[in-house]
Design a protein around this motif. Structure first.
Motif, PDB file in Angstrom:
ATOM      1  N   GLY A  72      32.839  -0.814   5.509  1.00 35.62           N
ATOM      2  CA  GLY A  72      32.440  -0.184   4.268  1.00 35.62           C
ATOM      3  C   GLY A  72      30.956   0.096   4.225  1.00 35.62           C
ATOM      4  O   GLY A  72      30.207  -0.298   5.119  1.00 35.62           O
ATOM      5  N   ILE A  73      30.542   0.760   3.170  1.00 38.32           N
ATOM      6  CA  ILE A  73      29.149   1.141   2.968  1.00 38.32           C
ATOM      7  C   ILE A  73      28.499   0.168   1.995  1.00 38.32           C
ATOM      8  O   ILE A  73      29.097  -0.202   0.981  1.00 38.32           O
ATOM      9  N   ILE A  74      27.279  -0.224   2.306  1.00 34.25           N
ATOM     10  CA  ILE A  74      26.506  -1.111   1.441  1.00 34.25           C
ATOM     11  C   ILE A  74      25.965  -0.297   0.267  1.00 34.25           C
ATOM     12  O   ILE A  74      25.372   0.773   0.462  1.00 34.25           O
ATOM     13  N   ASP A  75      26.170  -0.786  -0.944  1.00 31.07           N
ATOM     14  CA  ASP A  75      25.634  -0.111  -2.128  1.00 31.07           C
ATOM     15  C   ASP A  75      24.122  -0.317  -2.205  1.00 31.07           C
ATOM     16  O   ASP A  75      23.603  -1.319  -1.703  1.00 31.07           O
ATOM     17  N   PRO A  76      23.383   0.603  -2.827  1.00 30.57           N
ATOM     18  CA  PRO A  76      21.932   0.435  -2.974  1.00 30.57           C
ATOM     19  C   PRO A  76      21.605  -0.908  -3.636  1.00 30.57           C
ATOM     20  O   PRO A  76      22.190  -1.271  -4.658  1.00 30.57           O
ATOM     21  N   GLY A  77      20.703  -1.665  -3.018  1.00 27.45           N
ATOM     22  CA  GLY A  77      20.267  -2.948  -3.551  1.00 27.45           C
ATOM     23  C   GLY A  77      21.216  -4.104  -3.296  1.00 27.45           C
ATOM     24  O   GLY A  77      20.899  -5.242  -3.642  1.00 27.45           O
ATOM     25  N   GLU A  78      22.367  -3.844  -2.695  1.00 27.27           N
ATOM     26  CA  GLU A  78      23.352  -4.902  -2.449  1.00 27.27           C
ATOM     27  C   GLU A  78      22.993  -5.678  -1.178  1.00 27.27           C
ATOM     28  O   GLU A  78      22.585  -5.088  -0.174  1.00 27.27           O
ATOM     29  N   GLU A  79      23.143  -6.979  -1.233  1.00 30.84           N
ATOM     30  CA  GLU A  79      22.942  -7.801  -0.041  1.00 30.84           C
ATOM     31  C   GLU A  79      24.063  -7.482   0.953  1.00 30.84           C
ATOM     32  O   GLU A  79      25.239  -7.421   0.565  1.00 30.84           O
ATOM     33  N   PRO A  80      23.746  -7.284   2.242  1.00 30.48           N
ATOM     34  CA  PRO A  80      24.776  -6.910   3.212  1.00 30.48           C
ATOM     35  C   PRO A  80      25.945  -7.902   3.301  1.00 30.48           C
ATOM     36  O   PRO A  80      27.099  -7.474   3.368  1.00 30.48           O
ATOM     37  N   ALA A  81      25.669  -9.193   3.285  1.00 27.77           N
ATOM     38  CA  ALA A  81      26.765 -10.165   3.364  1.00 27.77           C
ATOM     39  C   ALA A  81      27.657 -10.072   2.130  1.00 27.77           C
ATOM     40  O   ALA A  81      28.887 -10.198   2.224  1.00 27.77           O
ATOM     41  N   ASP A  82      27.072  -9.819   0.968  1.00 30.41           N
ATOM     42  CA  ASP A  82      27.866  -9.634  -0.245  1.00 30.41           C
ATOM     43  C   ASP A  82      28.736  -8.383  -0.124  1.00 30.41           C
ATOM     44  O   ASP A  82      29.886  -8.362  -0.594  1.00 30.41           O
ATOM     45  N   ALA A  83      28.200  -7.335   0.491  1.00 34.21           N
ATOM     46  CA  ALA A  83      28.968  -6.112   0.689  1.00 34.21           C
ATOM     47  C   ALA A  83      30.175  -6.376   1.582  1.00 34.21           C
ATOM     48  O   ALA A  83      31.269  -5.860   1.319  1.00 34.21           O
ATOM     49  N   ALA A  84      29.994  -7.174   2.624  1.00 36.70           N
ATOM     50  CA  ALA A  84      31.114  -7.492   3.519  1.00 36.70           C
ATOM     51  C   ALA A  84      32.226  -8.202   2.753  1.00 36.70           C
ATOM     52  O   ALA A  84      33.399  -7.826   2.844  1.00 36.70           O
ATOM     53  N   ALA A  85      31.876  -9.214   1.977  1.00 34.71           N
ATOM     54  CA  ALA A  85      32.876  -9.946   1.193  1.00 34.71           C
ATOM     55  C   ALA A  85      33.530  -9.038   0.151  1.00 34.71           C
ATOM     56  O   ALA A  85      34.751  -9.097  -0.062  1.00 34.71           O
ATOM     57  N   ARG A  86      32.752  -8.186  -0.495  1.00 34.91           N
ATOM     58  CA  ARG A  86      33.285  -7.257  -1.499  1.00 34.91           C
ATOM     59  C   ARG A  86      34.288  -6.298  -0.876  1.00 34.91           C
ATOM     60  O   ARG A  86      35.371  -6.068  -1.418  1.00 34.91           O
ATOM     61  N   GLU A  87      33.939  -5.732   0.265  1.00 35.88           N
ATOM     62  CA  GLU A  87      34.822  -4.777   0.931  1.00 35.88           C
ATOM     63  C   GLU A  87      36.154  -5.429   1.313  1.00 35.88           C
ATOM     64  O   GLU A  87      37.216  -4.823   1.176  1.00 35.88           O
ATOM     65  N   VAL A  88      36.111  -6.664   1.789  1.00 35.77           N
ATOM     66  CA  VAL A  88      37.347  -7.371   2.161  1.00 35.77           C
ATOM     67  C   VAL A  88      38.238  -7.550   0.936  1.00 35.77           C
ATOM     68  O   VAL A  88      39.452  -7.318   0.996  1.00 35.77           O
ATOM     69  N   LEU A  89      37.644  -7.943  -0.172  1.00 38.83           N
ATOM     70  CA  LEU A  89      38.416  -8.124  -1.405  1.00 38.83           C
ATOM     71  C   LEU A  89      38.966  -6.785  -1.903  1.00 38.83           C
ATOM     72  O   LEU A  89      40.145  -6.679  -2.256  1.00 38.83           O
ATOM     73  N   GLU A  90      38.134  -5.752  -1.905  1.00 38.76           N
ATOM     74  CA  GLU A  90      38.564  -4.440  -2.401  1.00 38.76           C
ATOM     75  C   GLU A  90      39.653  -3.822  -1.527  1.00 38.76           C
ATOM     76  O   GLU A  90      40.607  -3.245  -2.037  1.00 38.76           O
ATOM     77  N   GLU A  91      39.499  -3.926  -0.214  1.00 36.35           N
ATOM     78  CA  GLU A  91      40.408  -3.217   0.687  1.00 36.35           C
ATOM     79  C   GLU A  91      41.667  -3.994   1.032  1.00 36.35           C
ATOM     80  O   GLU A  91      42.707  -3.383   1.294  1.00 36.35           O
ATOM     81  N   ALA A  92      41.591  -5.327   1.088  1.00 31.99           N
ATOM     82  CA  ALA A  92      42.746  -6.103   1.557  1.00 31.99           C
ATOM     83  C   ALA A  92      43.158  -7.221   0.612  1.00 31.99           C
ATOM     84  O   ALA A  92      44.086  -7.960   0.920  1.00 31.99           O
ATOM     85  N   ASP A  93      42.475  -7.374  -0.517  1.00 35.47           N
ATOM     86  CA  ASP A  93      42.775  -8.419  -1.501  1.00 35.47           C
ATOM     87  C   ASP A  93      42.667  -9.823  -0.910  1.00 35.47           C
ATOM     88  O   ASP A  93      43.415 -10.729  -1.269  1.00 35.47           O
ATOM     89  N   ILE A  94      41.710  -9.983  -0.008  1.00 42.01           N
ATOM     90  CA  ILE A  94      41.446 -11.267   0.640  1.00 42.01           C
ATOM     91  C   ILE A  94      40.075 -11.756   0.194  1.00 42.01           C
ATOM     92  O   ILE A  94      39.103 -10.990   0.215  1.00 42.01           O
ATOM     93  N   VAL A  95      40.000 -13.032  -0.180  1.00 46.50           N
ATOM     94  CA  VAL A  95      38.715 -13.668  -0.462  1.00 46.50           C
ATOM     95  C   VAL A  95      38.219 -14.232   0.867  1.00 46.50           C
ATOM     96  O   VAL A  95      38.934 -14.998   1.533  1.00 46.50           O
ATOM     97  N   ALA A  96      37.020 -13.829   1.263  1.00 42.31           N
ATOM     98  CA  ALA A  96      36.452 -14.265   2.537  1.00 42.31           C
ATOM     99  C   ALA A  96      35.041 -14.790   2.317  1.00 42.31           C
ATOM    100  O   ALA A  96      34.317 -14.306   1.446  1.00 42.31           O
ATOM    101  N   ALA A  97      34.676 -15.771   3.116  1.00 46.93           N
ATOM    102  CA  ALA A  97      33.314 -16.314   3.107  1.00 46.93           C
ATOM    103  C   ALA A  97      32.600 -15.812   4.359  1.00 46.93           C
ATOM    104  O   ALA A  97      33.114 -15.971   5.471  1.00 46.93           O
TER     105      ALA A  97
END
Length: 172
Positions: free
Chosen positions: A65-90
């Motif tokens: 996925g694409i990182i939103d402006p001002g978003e921390e990259p690791a937060d973007a990774a976790a967000r994308e996993v939740l949005e795309e696959a409904d998985i909570v990931a650390a």
């Protein structure tokens, strides 16, 4: 693939000219439940990786996925996993930093990406295509991966490598 609003706003200004975007690849791993091999054989277990089948190309990939402006990259990774696959990931660590070649989309838009590959650990949830960007989502044993591009396989391998410094792709 859903285009972020900030990219749509930029496209209104620059048309199809090339954009430089920051993206993430989330390689989510979980330990597989042991299976009974029967006939005195050892039970099979080991890590499984979360993969999604992209609606636009049909390709199997880790979540990207694409990182939103001002978003921390690791937060973007976790967000994308939740949005795309409904998985909570650390997110556990950064595994690889690479630049991807410019690509042209069917509508004429062009973009190149800085890709940050993160190793992530499954926390909860059962995978399914959660946002329309994918047609399937599931766990795959590392010895039974579906066909994937060499670069996607390399992203998985980078996340599986022993912990240590992140790998940086260097030009010639």
């Amino acid at each position: 693939m859903a285009t972020p609003d900030f990219v749509l706003a930029l496209r209104e200004k620059i048309g199809t000219d090339a954009l430089w975007l920051s993206g993430v690849t989330a390689v989510v791993l979980r330990e597989a439940a042991p299976t009974d091999a029967g006939a005195g054989q050892p039970a099979a277990s080991g890590p499984e990786v979360l993969l999604v089948r992209r609606a636009d190309t049909g390709a199997w990939t880790p979540v990207t996925g694409i990182i939103d402006p001002g978003e921390e990259p690791a937060d973007a990774a976790a967000r994308e996993v939740l949005e795309e696959a409904d998985i909570v990931a650390a997110v556990e660590r950064l595994a690889w930093v690479q630049t991807l070649p410019e690509r042209a989309y069917a509508n004429g838009d062009r973009a190149a990406y800085l890709d940050l590959v993160f190793r992530c650990r499954w926390v909860s949830g059962e995978p399914h295509p959660a946002d329309g960007e994918n047609t399937a989502a599931g766990w795959f044993a590392l010895d039974a991966l579906p066909p994937m591009s060499e670069n996607m396989l390399e992203r998985v391998r980078a996340a599986l490598s022993p912990a240590g410094e992140a790998r940086f792709q260097r030009g010639s």
